[in-house]
Design an enzyme around this catalytic site. Structure first.
Site, PDB file in Angstrom:
ATOM      1  N   HIS A 154       0.831  -1.192   0.000  1.00  0.00           N
ATOM      2  CA  HIS A 154       0.000   0.000   0.000  1.00  0.00           C
ATOM      3  C   HIS A 154       0.875   1.255   0.000  1.00  0.00           C
ATOM      4  O   HIS A 154       2.087   1.180   0.194  1.00  0.00           O
ATOM      5  CB  HIS A 154      -0.929   0.027   1.224  1.00  0.00           C
ATOM      6  CG  HIS A 154      -2.095  -0.909   1.106  1.00  0.00           C
ATOM      7  ND1 HIS A 154      -2.003  -2.248   1.409  1.00  0.00           N
ATOM      8  CD2 HIS A 154      -3.377  -0.699   0.713  1.00  0.00           C
ATOM      9  CE1 HIS A 154      -3.176  -2.830   1.207  1.00  0.00           C
ATOM     10  NE2 HIS A 154      -4.029  -1.909   0.795  1.00  0.00           N
ATOM     11  N   HIS A 155       0.226   2.384  -0.165  1.00  0.00           N
ATOM     12  CA  HIS A 155       0.884   3.686  -0.193  1.00  0.00           C
ATOM     13  C   HIS A 155       1.613   3.976   1.115  1.00  0.00           C
ATOM     14  O   HIS A 155       1.327   3.383   2.169  1.00  0.00           O
ATOM     15  CB  HIS A 155      -0.154   4.790  -0.448  1.00  0.00           C
ATOM     16  CG  HIS A 155      -1.306   4.749   0.502  1.00  0.00           C
ATOM     17  ND1 HIS A 155      -1.313   5.397   1.712  1.00  0.00           N
ATOM     18  CD2 HIS A 155      -2.502   4.093   0.439  1.00  0.00           C
ATOM     19  CE1 HIS A 155      -2.449   5.178   2.343  1.00  0.00           C
ATOM     20  NE2 HIS A 155      -3.193   4.378   1.591  1.00  0.00           N
ATOM     21  N   LYS A 158      -0.271   4.689   4.663  1.00  0.00           N
ATOM     22  CA  LYS A 158      -1.115   3.731   5.393  1.00  0.00           C
ATOM     23  C   LYS A 158      -0.504   3.446   6.762  1.00  0.00           C
ATOM     24  O   LYS A 158       0.696   3.190   6.873  1.00  0.00           O
ATOM     25  CB  LYS A 158      -1.276   2.436   4.597  1.00  0.00           C
ATOM     26  CG  LYS A 158      -2.280   1.469   5.214  1.00  0.00           C
ATOM     27  CD  LYS A 158      -2.615   0.334   4.266  1.00  0.00           C
ATOM     28  CE  LYS A 158      -3.587  -0.663   4.883  1.00  0.00           C
ATOM     29  NZ  LYS A 158      -4.877  -0.040   5.247  1.00  0.00           N
TER      30      LYS A 158
END
Length: 267
Positions: A154-155, A158
């Protein structure tokens, strides 16, 4: 159907505003932010680039829950118990996409679900929920000589790991094998860990860039490997799923439902 959004000025909140505007039969009827937020009093539609909606952002969640049909919540776990209680109080349908939930949050949802209809999903995407179903099927079909590893990315922003979706996939793998996930999960391996436990379900979390969400379930045996993957490139897939859940749950009897129920894949 009147939709309310908590945390309406956040990234997911703004994406939800745009999705509601594009969803037939739905209208934005309320939105909240924390007391003291600089966006209080503003029109969320103008903030989201879709023009005025006639709605003003407020900090009174109780007022909003009492004036809408369904509330969408992608905020933070700490806010969930109060939001669930407000949904129960007003018998307002409640769609929860918040991740990082712990046992006390599920207890709050279970309690509220005696009074209102709730859909809780680790991930609202159709593709991810199909992936979860396939993971369960494969885990049920393959013996424990097939190692299961779940990898997610994820980015960089997160804050929880592993992701809620990774946990969902782990739960489906455990369900397929008929074992409890909490006693068979392996997370955060580092140093001299010893050999992999037979039957364990492993997790690895990667963070970087602006990745919306990537998940792979690996079934590895001697000399062969099966990989199931899903890659999200835009948050719109989550908001479309949330609106589908909202349309489905509106008018349902009290209870705690999952995305599998929404998509007709329960069981």
């Amino acid at each position: 159907m009147r939709i309310g959004i908590v945390g309406i000025a956040g990234r997911m909140g703004q994406t939800l505003v745009r999705e509601v505007a594009q969803t037939k039969g739905c209208v934005l009827a309320g939105g909240t932010e924390l007391p003291g937020s600089p966006v209080l009093g503003r029109d969320p539609g103008e903030m989201a680039g879709i023009g005025p909606t006639g709605v003003k952002i407020i900090d009174d969640a109780a007022q909003m829950f009492g004036n809408v049909d369904v509330v969408l919540d992608f905020t933070v776990p700490a806010a969930l118990p109060r939001h669930a209680a407000l949904a129960a109080q007003g018998k307002t349908a409640y769609v929860v996409g918040t991740t990082g939930l712990e046992p006390q949050h599920f207890e709050a949802l279970d309690k509220a679900a005696h009074h209102c209809a709730i859909v809780q999903g680790y991930n609202m995407s159709l593709g991810v929920n199909l992936l979860a179903g396939l993971t369960r099927q494969l885990a049920a079909s393959l013996g424990d000589d097939w190692d299961i590893e779940i990898v997610e990315m994820h980015h960089r922003m997160k804050v929880d790991a592993p992701s809620g979706t990774a946990i969902l996939l782990g739960e489906m793998a455990a369900l397929g094998r008929g074992i409890p996930l909490d006693k068979n999960a392996e997370r955060g391996r580092d140093g001299i860990t010893g050999a992999r436990r037979k039957g364990a379900i492993g997790f690895a979390a990667l963070r970087g860039g602006n990745v919306a969400g990537e998940h792979t379930v690996i079934f590895a045996a001697d000399n062969e490997r099966i990989e199931l993957s899903h890659k999200a490139t835009d948050r719109g897939i989550f908001t479309r799923g949330a609106l589908r859940a909202a349309q489905w749950v509106h008018g349902k009897p009290p209870g705690l439902y999952r995305m599998a129920d929404v998509l007709g894949m329960a069981g």
